[in-house]
Write a protein that holds these residues in place. Structure first.
Motif, PDB file in Angstrom:
ATOM      1  N   ALA A  36       0.843  -1.206   0.000  1.00  0.00           N
ATOM      2  CA  ALA A  36       0.000   0.000   0.000  1.00  0.00           C
ATOM      3  C   ALA A  36       0.881   1.260   0.000  1.00  0.00           C
ATOM      4  O   ALA A  36       0.551   2.249  -0.670  1.00  0.00           O
ATOM      5  N   ARG A  37       1.990   1.223   0.728  1.00  0.00           N
ATOM      6  CA  ARG A  37       2.914   2.368   0.732  1.00  0.00           C
ATOM      7  C   ARG A  37       3.518   2.582  -0.655  1.00  0.00           C
ATOM      8  O   ARG A  37       3.680   3.712  -1.101  1.00  0.00           O
ATOM      9  N   ARG A  65      -1.426  -0.196 -11.549  1.00  0.00           N
ATOM     10  CA  ARG A  65      -2.463  -1.217 -11.751  1.00  0.00           C
ATOM     11  C   ARG A  65      -2.006  -2.562 -11.193  1.00  0.00           C
ATOM     12  O   ARG A  65      -2.745  -3.235 -10.458  1.00  0.00           O
ATOM     13  N   ARG A  66      -0.771  -2.967 -11.529  1.00  0.00           N
ATOM     14  CA  ARG A  66      -0.225  -4.227 -11.006  1.00  0.00           C
ATOM     15  C   ARG A  66      -0.131  -4.182  -9.488  1.00  0.00           C
ATOM     16  O   ARG A  66      -0.454  -5.141  -8.798  1.00  0.00           O
ATOM     17  N   ASN A  67       0.300  -3.044  -8.984  1.00  0.00           N
ATOM     18  CA  ASN A  67       0.418  -2.896  -7.538  1.00  0.00           C
ATOM     19  C   ASN A  67      -0.948  -2.995  -6.867  1.00  0.00           C
ATOM     20  O   ASN A  67      -1.066  -3.578  -5.787  1.00  0.00           O
ATOM     21  N   GLY A  68      -1.965  -2.455  -7.486  1.00  0.00           N
ATOM     22  CA  GLY A  68      -3.318  -2.544  -6.932  1.00  0.00           C
ATOM     23  C   GLY A  68      -3.784  -3.983  -6.814  1.00  0.00           C
ATOM     24  O   GLY A  68      -4.355  -4.377  -5.789  1.00  0.00           O
ATOM     25  N   ARG A  69      -3.536  -4.782  -7.855  1.00  0.00           N
ATOM     26  CA  ARG A  69      -3.911  -6.197  -7.809  1.00  0.00           C
ATOM     27  C   ARG A  69      -3.125  -6.924  -6.722  1.00  0.00           C
ATOM     28  O   ARG A  69      -3.681  -7.710  -5.960  1.00  0.00           O
ATOM     29  N   THR A  70      -1.831  -6.637  -6.653  1.00  0.00           N
ATOM     30  CA  THR A  70      -0.987  -7.268  -5.645  1.00  0.00           C
ATOM     31  C   THR A  70      -1.420  -6.866  -4.239  1.00  0.00           C
ATOM     32  O   THR A  70      -1.509  -7.701  -3.334  1.00  0.00           O
ATOM     33  N   GLU A  72      -4.364  -5.909  -3.229  1.00  0.00           N
ATOM     34  CA  GLU A  72      -5.638  -6.554  -2.901  1.00  0.00           C
ATOM     35  C   GLU A  72      -5.415  -8.018  -2.517  1.00  0.00           C
ATOM     36  O   GLU A  72      -5.995  -8.521  -1.553  1.00  0.00           O
ATOM     37  N   ARG A  73      -4.567  -8.709  -3.268  1.00  0.00           N
ATOM     38  CA  ARG A  73      -4.256 -10.112  -2.944  1.00  0.00           C
ATOM     39  C   ARG A  73      -3.605 -10.200  -1.565  1.00  0.00           C
ATOM     40  O   ARG A  73      -3.968 -11.052  -0.751  1.00  0.00           O
ATOM     41  N   LEU A  74      -2.677  -9.303  -1.278  1.00  0.00           N
ATOM     42  CA  LEU A  74      -2.006  -9.303   0.021  1.00  0.00           C
ATOM     43  C   LEU A  74      -2.975  -8.964   1.157  1.00  0.00           C
ATOM     44  O   LEU A  74      -2.852  -9.488   2.264  1.00  0.00           O
ATOM     45  N   ARG A  75      -3.949  -8.109   0.882  1.00  0.00           N
ATOM     46  CA  ARG A  75      -4.954  -7.791   1.905  1.00  0.00           C
ATOM     47  C   ARG A  75      -5.783  -9.021   2.246  1.00  0.00           C
ATOM     48  O   ARG A  75      -6.042  -9.313   3.410  1.00  0.00           O
ATOM     49  N   ARG A  76      -6.178  -9.770   1.206  1.00  0.00           N
ATOM     50  CA  ARG A  76      -6.951 -10.995   1.440  1.00  0.00           C
ATOM     51  C   ARG A  76      -6.140 -12.007   2.244  1.00  0.00           C
ATOM     52  O   ARG A  76      -6.660 -12.651   3.161  1.00  0.00           O
ATOM     53  N   VAL A  77      -4.860 -12.152   1.885  1.00  0.00           N
ATOM     54  CA  VAL A  77      -3.983 -13.077   2.621  1.00  0.00           C
ATOM     55  C   VAL A  77      -3.837 -12.628   4.075  1.00  0.00           C
ATOM     56  O   VAL A  77      -3.926 -13.438   5.002  1.00  0.00           O
ATOM     57  N   ALA A  78      -3.639 -11.338   4.290  1.00  0.00           N
ATOM     58  CA  ALA A  78      -3.498 -10.818   5.658  1.00  0.00           C
ATOM     59  C   ALA A  78      -4.772 -11.051   6.463  1.00  0.00           C
ATOM     60  O   ALA A  78      -4.710 -11.449   7.636  1.00  0.00           O
ATOM     61  N   ASP A  79      -5.933 -10.834   5.853  1.00  0.00           N
ATOM     62  CA  ASP A  79      -7.204 -11.080   6.540  1.00  0.00           C
ATOM     63  C   ASP A  79      -7.365 -12.557   6.888  1.00  0.00           C
ATOM     64  O   ASP A  79      -7.812 -12.906   7.986  1.00  0.00           O
ATOM     65  N   GLU A  80      -7.007 -13.427   5.951  1.00  0.00           N
ATOM     66  CA  GLU A  80      -7.126 -14.864   6.189  1.00  0.00           C
ATOM     67  C   GLU A  80      -6.185 -15.303   7.302  1.00  0.00           C
ATOM     68  O   GLU A  80      -6.558 -16.089   8.168  1.00  0.00           O
TER      69      GLU A  80
END
Length: 125
Positions: A36-37, A65-70, A72-80
């Protein structure tokens, strides 16, 4: 190995799993925050005005754009990972409670047996 000892051993193993899950959760959250930073830095660079700005806009937009996808994926992993830690922590707490109960029950049983032996043995004078 007696039941209270097995329960205590299981509780210690579950506590270790909870600690691993906690470390994984912290690491996943750190990766998400770093991504995110990076997105913020890219946006700052896109908003900056300099002479070569027009040449790099498309590349920076693609990177964003690539960073946004990454991210979002990292946010899902962190939540899980965070929810996994909560499950592991709760399981450890339950097992620790059961180990304590099993130990108390074993002590009460031993005490009852001692009392029964004292009551059933003939009195000495």
């Amino acid at each position: 190995m007696k039941r209270p000892e097995r329960m205590a051993r299981l509780a210690r193993a579950q506590r270790a799993l909870a600690e691993v899950a906690k470390a994984e959760s912290i690491a996943a959250n750190a990766r998400y925050e770093d991504s995110a930073r990076q997105a913020d830095e890219i946006l700052d660079a896109l908003n900056a005005t300099n002479v070569l700005h027009g040449f790099a806009v498309k590349a920076m937009a693609d990177t964003l754009r690539r960073n946004g996808r990454t991210t979002e994926r990292l946010r899902r992993v962190a939540d899980e990972r965070a929810s996994q830690y909560v499950r592991q922590e709760r399981t450890a707490e339950v097992l620790e409670e059961r180990a304590t109960q099993a130990s108390s029950e074993a002590r009460r049983k031993e005490e009852r047996q001692r009392i029964e032996i004292l009551v059933s043995s003939p009195r000495r004078r």
